[in-house]
Write a protein that holds these residues in place. Structure first.
Motif, PDB file in Angstrom:
ATOM      1  N   ILE A   6       0.905  -1.352   0.063  1.00  0.00           N
ATOM      2  CA  ILE A   6      -0.071  -0.055  -0.036  1.00  0.00           C
ATOM      3  C   ILE A   6       0.805   1.190   0.185  1.00  0.00           C
ATOM      4  N   LYS A   7       1.930   1.233   0.865  1.00  0.00           N
ATOM      5  CA  LYS A   7       2.836   2.256   1.153  1.00  0.00           C
ATOM      6  C   LYS A   7       3.581   2.629  -0.299  1.00  0.00           C
ATOM      7  N   LYS A   8       4.066   1.615  -0.928  1.00  0.00           N
ATOM      8  CA  LYS A   8       4.519   1.588  -2.229  1.00  0.00           C
ATOM      9  C   LYS A   8       3.867   2.306  -3.507  1.00  0.00           C
ATOM     10  N   LEU A   9       2.447   1.799  -3.376  1.00  0.00           N
ATOM     11  CA  LEU A   9       1.528   2.173  -4.564  1.00  0.00           C
ATOM     12  C   LEU A   9       1.226   3.763  -4.118  1.00  0.00           C
ATOM     13  N   TYR A  10       0.885   4.071  -2.788  1.00  0.00           N
ATOM     14  CA  TYR A  10       0.642   5.499  -2.692  1.00  0.00           C
ATOM     15  C   TYR A  10       1.895   6.418  -3.051  1.00  0.00           C
ATOM     16  N   ILE A  11       3.147   6.111  -2.655  1.00  0.00           N
ATOM     17  CA  ILE A  11       4.181   6.826  -3.283  1.00  0.00           C
ATOM     18  C   ILE A  11       4.125   6.805  -4.609  1.00  0.00           C
ATOM     19  N   HIS A  78       4.834  10.375  13.344  1.00  0.00           N
ATOM     20  CA  HIS A  78       3.501  10.644  13.372  1.00  0.00           C
ATOM     21  C   HIS A  78       2.714   9.791  12.388  1.00  0.00           C
ATOM     22  N   GLY A  79       3.427   8.974  11.441  1.00  0.00           N
ATOM     23  CA  GLY A  79       2.515   8.166  10.388  1.00  0.00           C
ATOM     24  C   GLY A  79       3.393   7.042   9.962  1.00  0.00           C
ATOM     25  N   ASP A  80       3.035   6.499   8.924  1.00  0.00           N
ATOM     26  CA  ASP A  80       3.489   5.396   8.019  1.00  0.00           C
ATOM     27  C   ASP A  80       4.476   5.865   6.737  1.00  0.00           C
ATOM     28  N   VAL A  81       3.907   6.966   6.309  1.00  0.00           N
ATOM     29  CA  VAL A  81       4.593   7.585   5.088  1.00  0.00           C
ATOM     30  C   VAL A  81       4.894   9.016   5.210  1.00  0.00           C
ATOM     31  N   LEU A  82       6.112   9.460   5.134  1.00  0.00           N
ATOM     32  CA  LEU A  82       6.474  10.799   5.143  1.00  0.00           C
ATOM     33  C   LEU A  82       6.695  11.547   3.754  1.00  0.00           C
ATOM     34  N   ILE A  83       5.995  12.416   3.585  1.00  0.00           N
ATOM     35  CA  ILE A  83       6.246  13.110   2.239  1.00  0.00           C
ATOM     36  C   ILE A  83       6.776  14.305   2.807  1.00  0.00           C
ATOM     37  N   VAL A  84       7.863  15.027   1.908  1.00  0.00           N
ATOM     38  CA  VAL A  84       8.411  16.270   2.272  1.00  0.00           C
ATOM     39  C   VAL A  84       8.223  17.071   0.807  1.00  0.00           C
ATOM     40  N   SER A  85       7.885  18.382   1.419  1.00  0.00           N
ATOM     41  CA  SER A  85       7.660  19.430   0.329  1.00  0.00           C
ATOM     42  C   SER A  85       8.878  20.496   0.410  1.00  0.00           C
ATOM     43  N   ILE A  86       9.557  20.306  -0.789  1.00  0.00           N
ATOM     44  CA  ILE A  86      10.737  21.272  -0.792  1.00  0.00           C
ATOM     45  C   ILE A  86      10.616  22.559  -1.298  1.00  0.00           C
ATOM     46  N   ALA A  87      10.919  23.500  -0.462  1.00  0.00           N
ATOM     47  CA  ALA A  87      10.883  24.970  -0.961  1.00  0.00           C
ATOM     48  C   ALA A  87      11.643  25.286  -2.292  1.00  0.00           C
ATOM     49  N   ARG A  88      10.754  26.242  -3.226  1.00  0.00           N
ATOM     50  CA  ARG A  88      11.147  26.297  -4.411  1.00  0.00           C
ATOM     51  C   ARG A  88      12.551  27.495  -4.380  1.00  0.00           C
ATOM     52  N   ASP A  89      13.163  27.364  -5.262  1.00  0.00           N
ATOM     53  CA  ASP A  89      14.350  28.200  -5.309  1.00  0.00           C
ATOM     54  C   ASP A  89      14.198  29.791  -5.251  1.00  0.00           C
ATOM     55  N   ASP A  90      13.106  30.091  -5.977  1.00  0.00           N
ATOM     56  CA  ASP A  90      12.802  31.527  -5.963  1.00  0.00           C
ATOM     57  C   ASP A  90      12.175  32.079  -4.505  1.00  0.00           C
ATOM     58  N   LEU A  91      11.571  31.113  -4.027  1.00  0.00           N
ATOM     59  CA  LEU A  91      11.039  31.495  -2.448  1.00  0.00           C
ATOM     60  C   LEU A  91      11.982  31.557  -1.494  1.00  0.00           C
ATOM     61  N   ASP A 117      10.172   9.315   2.573  1.00  0.00           N
ATOM     62  CA  ASP A 117       9.558   8.237   1.725  1.00  0.00           C
ATOM     63  C   ASP A 117       9.571   9.067   0.419  1.00  0.00           C
ATOM     64  N   LEU A 118       9.202  10.107   0.350  1.00  0.00           N
ATOM     65  CA  LEU A 118       9.382  10.878  -0.934  1.00  0.00           C
ATOM     66  C   LEU A 118       9.443  12.417  -0.757  1.00  0.00           C
ATOM     67  N   ALA A 119      10.199  13.017  -1.587  1.00  0.00           N
ATOM     68  CA  ALA A 119      10.470  14.601  -1.557  1.00  0.00           C
ATOM     69  C   ALA A 119       9.914  15.234  -2.841  1.00  0.00           C
ATOM     70  N   LEU A 120       9.086  16.176  -2.690  1.00  0.00           N
ATOM     71  CA  LEU A 120       8.576  16.794  -3.871  1.00  0.00           C
ATOM     72  C   LEU A 120       8.924  18.437  -3.916  1.00  0.00           C
ATOM     73  N   VAL A 121       9.366  18.873  -5.080  1.00  0.00           N
ATOM     74  CA  VAL A 121       9.578  20.134  -5.002  1.00  0.00           C
ATOM     75  C   VAL A 121       8.201  20.944  -5.207  1.00  0.00           C
ATOM     76  N   GLY A 122       8.140  21.994  -3.932  1.00  0.00           N
ATOM     77  CA  GLY A 122       6.815  22.524  -3.895  1.00  0.00           C
ATOM     78  C   GLY A 122       6.464  23.413  -5.259  1.00  0.00           C
TER      79      GLY A 122
END
Length: 178
Positions: A6-11, A78-91, A117-122
């Motif tokens: 489930i975690k794999k599919l969610y990511i 606090h959970g099973d999956v941690l997603i991190v939003s990375i601040a954009r360069d311009d910000l 588990d996953l990092a996304l650029v904001g």
């Protein structure tokens, strides 16, 4: 075992904006049975998605230091999956006036850290990232002000921090003379 699937599919779903047909073809039959198709993309069925607790946090993460590590470990607790939003360069440039690593490099570094588990650029609007991730928990670091407080989502403000006078990116950059 099922929770790992489930975690794999969610990511995969978050990373790809819905699992692509190409990726779907690489999944085993059990994993495929957990998904539904919509407009050529595949998504985790609600019953399976509800079996995991997703945590989202974010920040600049320009120079990784022990404060970041503690924040990410505390957030993951606090959970099973941690997603991190990375601040954009311009910000970051707008708010801090300096930047060491690009947003793409920072995302790769953060995603390589054990709690993440996953990092996304904001994106321009944090609500867009929230809608993509749909976390049950949003964790804010000790030096962050909670700015996104959606209904039905637990908001956690971390309080403890080790030596903020020493382990803060802006202080480290100042000490390095950059």
């Amino acid at each position: 075992m099922q929770k790992d699937s489930i975690k794999k599919l969610y990511i995969l779903q978050v990373r790809e904006g819905g699992i692509s047909s190409l990726t779907f073809g690489t999944l085993n039959e059990n994993e495929k049975s957990m998904l539904y198709e919509k407009e050529g993309r595949y998504y985790l069925n609600k019953d399976f998605r509800n079996q995991i607790r997703v945590v989202m946090t974010g920040g600049g993460f320009d120079i990784i230091h022990i404060g970041h590590i503690h924040t990410l470990k505390d957030a993951k607790a606090h959970g099973d999956v941690l997603i991190v939003s990375i601040a954009r360069d311009d910000l970051i440039m707008k708010n801090k006036g300096r930047l060491i690593n690009s947003q793409e490099v920072r995302a790769q570094i953060v995603e390589a850290l054990k709690p993440v588990d996953l990092a996304l650029v904001g994106v321009d609007d944090p609500k867009t990232t929230f809608e993509k991730v749909k976390p049950q928990v949003i964790v804010y670091g000790y030096d962050q002000n909670p700015f996104l407080k959606p209904d039905g989502v637990e908001i956690v403000k971390l309080e403890k921090f080790i030596f903020p006078e020493k382990f803060k990116t802006s202080k480290m950059i100042e000490q390095m003379g950059l």
